[in-house]
Design a protein around this motif. Structure first.
Motif, short mmCIF file in Angstrom:
data_model
loop_
_atom_site.label_atom_id
_atom_site.label_comp_id
_atom_site.label_asym_id
_atom_site.label_seq_id
_atom_site.Cartn_x
_atom_site.Cartn_y
_atom_site.Cartn_z
N SER A 1 65.14 60.94 2.66
CA SER A 1 63.88 60.21 2.69
C SER A 1 63.27 60.21 4.09
CB SER A 1 64.09 58.78 2.20
OG SER A 1 65.03 58.10 3.03
N THR A 2 64.12 60.09 5.10
CA THR A 2 63.63 60.14 6.48
C THR A 2 63.01 61.49 6.79
OG1 THR A 2 65.30 58.56 7.22
CG2 THR A 2 64.32 59.95 8.90
N LEU A 3 63.66 62.55 6.33
CA LEU A 3 63.16 63.90 6.61
C LEU A 3 61.82 64.14 5.90
CD1 LEU A 3 66.52 65.88 6.31
CD2 LEU A 3 65.39 65.07 8.38
N ILE A 4 61.69 63.65 4.68
CA ILE A 4 60.43 63.84 3.95
C ILE A 4 59.29 63.08 4.62
CG2 ILE A 4 59.26 63.39 1.76
CD1 ILE A 4 61.86 63.98 0.34
N VAL A 5 59.56 61.87 5.08
CA VAL A 5 58.54 61.11 5.80
C VAL A 5 58.15 61.84 7.08
CG1 VAL A 5 58.06 58.96 7.03
CG2 VAL A 5 59.22 58.90 4.82
N LEU B 1 47.93 64.99 1.51
CA LEU B 1 47.42 64.23 0.37
C LEU B 1 48.26 64.47 -0.88
CD1 LEU B 1 45.19 62.45 -0.90
CD2 LEU B 1 43.89 64.55 -1.32
N VAL B 2 48.52 65.73 -1.18
CA VAL B 2 49.27 66.05 -2.39
C VAL B 2 50.74 65.66 -2.23
CG1 VAL B 2 50.00 67.92 -3.93
CG2 VAL B 2 47.67 67.87 -3.05
N LEU B 3 51.27 65.79 -1.02
CA LEU B 3 52.66 65.41 -0.80
C LEU B 3 52.86 63.91 -1.04
CD1 LEU B 3 55.48 66.31 0.00
CD2 LEU B 3 54.85 65.96 2.40
N VAL B 4 51.90 63.09 -0.65
CA VAL B 4 52.00 61.66 -0.92
C VAL B 4 52.07 61.41 -2.43
CG1 VAL B 4 50.73 59.49 -0.84
CG2 VAL B 4 50.90 60.89 1.21
N ALA B 5 51.17 62.06 -3.19
CA ALA B 5 51.18 61.89 -4.64
C ALA B 5 52.50 62.38 -5.25
CB ALA B 5 50.01 62.66 -5.26
N THR C 1 58.34 73.83 1.56
CA THR C 1 58.97 72.99 2.55
C THR C 1 59.82 71.88 1.93
OG1 THR C 1 57.12 73.41 4.05
CG2 THR C 1 58.55 71.55 4.59
N VAL C 2 59.40 71.33 0.79
CA VAL C 2 60.05 70.13 0.27
C VAL C 2 60.88 70.37 -0.99
CG1 VAL C 2 59.69 67.78 -0.58
CG2 VAL C 2 58.31 68.65 1.32
N PHE C 3 60.26 70.88 -2.05
CA PHE C 3 60.89 70.77 -3.37
C PHE C 3 61.64 72.01 -3.87
CE2 PHE C 3 57.60 67.41 -3.77
CZ PHE C 3 58.45 66.34 -4.05
N LEU C 4 61.10 73.21 -3.65
CA LEU C 4 61.64 74.36 -4.37
C LEU C 4 63.04 74.76 -3.92
CD1 LEU C 4 61.24 76.43 -6.57
CD2 LEU C 4 60.13 77.93 -4.89
N TYR D 1 50.86 74.66 -1.54
CA TYR D 1 52.03 75.47 -1.90
C TYR D 1 53.04 75.47 -0.75
CZ TYR D 1 54.96 79.54 -2.70
OH TYR D 1 56.05 80.35 -2.84
N SER D 2 52.55 75.72 0.46
CA SER D 2 53.46 75.79 1.61
C SER D 2 54.16 74.47 1.85
CB SER D 2 52.67 76.21 2.87
OG SER D 2 52.08 77.48 2.70
N THR D 3 53.44 73.36 1.67
CA THR D 3 54.01 72.05 1.97
C THR D 3 54.93 71.54 0.86
OG1 THR D 3 52.03 71.50 3.26
CG2 THR D 3 53.46 69.69 2.61
N SER D 4 54.37 71.35 -0.32
CA SER D 4 55.14 70.74 -1.40
C SER D 4 56.18 71.68 -2.00
CB SER D 4 54.19 70.25 -2.51
OG SER D 4 53.44 69.16 -2.08
#
Length: 450
Positions: A291-295, A179-183, A40-43, A34-37
């Protein structure tokens, strides 16, 4: 015969403790996604786009008749979740200590948060109010569940194991997030190949975090066990801020524990601000793409696993306090290096992300385990509610300093270097805490290395 019985009993207790510890690790594995995907990234970007779709011609939405800029809606919802957490965390902590029934409370908080996160799949069109409500519920539920989760640490790990157990928990969480962020990134970047729109891909990523959270929470709920409590039943009518005030009054009888909590509040504020503002620094000052920031986020997650485990090993030799102090020096050097990063050079930003990842997990894991030694027996959940508020509810000075520095100087480089103050002051405050004396004062056995 008697000696064999004692040995068998000790072996059984050790096996049961290991089983509980393995179950405990899996809550970090469950909820860190939850904290990562999500956070930090999507919401943030997605909820902002939904709010903008519902905005009027001037760019305002009007929840309950209050005019708010659509671009600020996500930040306001995060703030509202923090305020709600401040009221609920002390109440949940006190109830857990009073009844000894942490596991049912953990289940309620975890599945409420997981359900709210899964419900984000329905966040489409102009349903910004639904998104805000789900965010507030999920964030507050996560905060409450972490109070209860952290309070198990003193009960499932003896003093000599605590640093390693805490570090493994953080490592499990970062590994899960990566792991989930990669997927999720595969689905997001190749959404056309999967026959879904970009918005649908985001909603699937959000909902998958909730499903993951709920599914893997079954493991700690099966393996952790409640203990009988000797806490007094008094204070059952104390709620919210009154419970927090009661906890603080009790902590005043443990001034060394309070001294550590103050140091943690300061340097953790710096850590949380770096986490939240690094992407802003990368995009606005260094001109790096999404894309750079997500990597870079993914790199932080992966190296935080190694960092948490590595610093856990260092703590066995040098003690948790010295290892944390070393990490604060590393944080300071990392920020100093960040000040000099050239614009438009993603490789050097990845190096900075690697430095953050290596110290991030360990400094957080060892802070948690060190604090667990300073908590009086029977008050674990109550004290960890104050600790969790330091982690989540009080981390506002760093963003304020970052914002004010940028406002006054117009430079994100000056803003990022201003955060060094939190690590320097936190180092000084932590160095002054006599941790062995603090452990004894709390009524706990002193480990050989601390």
């Amino acid at each position: 015969m008697g000696t064999d019985t004692v040995r068998e009993r000790a072996a059984d207790e050790t096996a049961e403790r290991r089983r509980e510890q393995r179950g405990w690790y899996f809550y970090d594995w469950a909820c860190s996604v939850y904290s990562t995907s999500v956070l930090t990234v999507f919401l943030g970007p997605y909820l902002t786009s939904v709010a903008k779709a519902a905005a009027d011609a001037d760019g305002f939405v009007h929840p309950m008749g209050i005019p708010l800029r659509a671009g600020s809606f996500f930040a306001y919802c995060v703030s509202a979740s923090v305020i709600l957490s401040i009221f609920v965390m002390p109440l949940a902590g006190a109830a857990a200590d009073r009844t000894g029934r942490k596991k049912p409370l953990l289940a309620v908080a975890a599945y409420l948060g997981a359900a709210a996160t899964t419900g984000m799949f329905f966040l489409d069109g102009d349903r910004y109010l639904l998104g805000g409500l789900l965010l507030i519920v999920a964030n507050a539920s996560l905060a409450v569940s972490m109070v209860l989760y952290n309070s198990y640490l003193p009960q499932i790990a003896p003093p000599e194991e605590r640093d390693a157990v805490s570090s493994r928990g953080w490592a499990f969480g970062y590994a899960s997030g990566a792991l989930v962020l990669v997927a999720n990134l595969v689905l997001y970047t190749a959404h056309d190949s999967f026959g879904v729109s970009e918005a649908t891909a985001v909603r699937i990523c959000l909902a998958s975090a909730g499903i993951w959270w709920g599914a893997f929470t079954l493991i700690p709920l099966k393996r952790l066990r409640d203990r009988r409590t000797t806490a007094s039943p008094s204070g059952t009518s104390v709620h919210g801020w009154r419970q927090l005030a009661a906890t603080v009054r009790d902590m005043r009888r443990q001034p060394l524990t309070l001294a550590f909590l103050l140091a943690y509040l300061v340097y953790n504020d710096g850590i949380q601000t770096v986490i939240s503002q690094a992407s802003v620094y990368g995009s606005e000052e260094l001109g790096l793409g999404q894309s750079t920031l997500i990597v870079a986020v993914l790199l932080v997650q992966l190296l935080a696993v190694a960092g948490a485990l590595g610093m856990g090993r260092l703590a066995r030799t040098y003690g948790a306090k010295r290892t944390i102090l070393g990490s604060l020096i590393a944080w300071t050097l990392t920020l100093a290096a960040g000040f000099f990063l050239p614009a438009g050079a993603p490789v050097w930003f990845f190096v900075l992300a690697a430095g953050i990842g290596l110290v991030l997990g360990g400094s957080q894991a060892l802070s948690r385990s060190l604090f667990s030694h300073l908590v009086p027996p029977g008050k674990e959940a109550e004290y960890f509610s104050a600790y969790e508020m330091s982690d989540r509810g009080m981390s506002w000075l760093g963003p304020l300093l970052f914002g004010l520095t940028y406002q006054l100087t117009g430079s994100y480089r000056d803003a990022i270097i201003s955060l060094v103050a939190f690590f320097v002051l936190g180092f000084v405050l932590l160095a002054r805490v006599p941790v062995r004396q603090a452990v004894r004062a709390a009524g706990n056995p002193v480990p050989d290395r601390i």
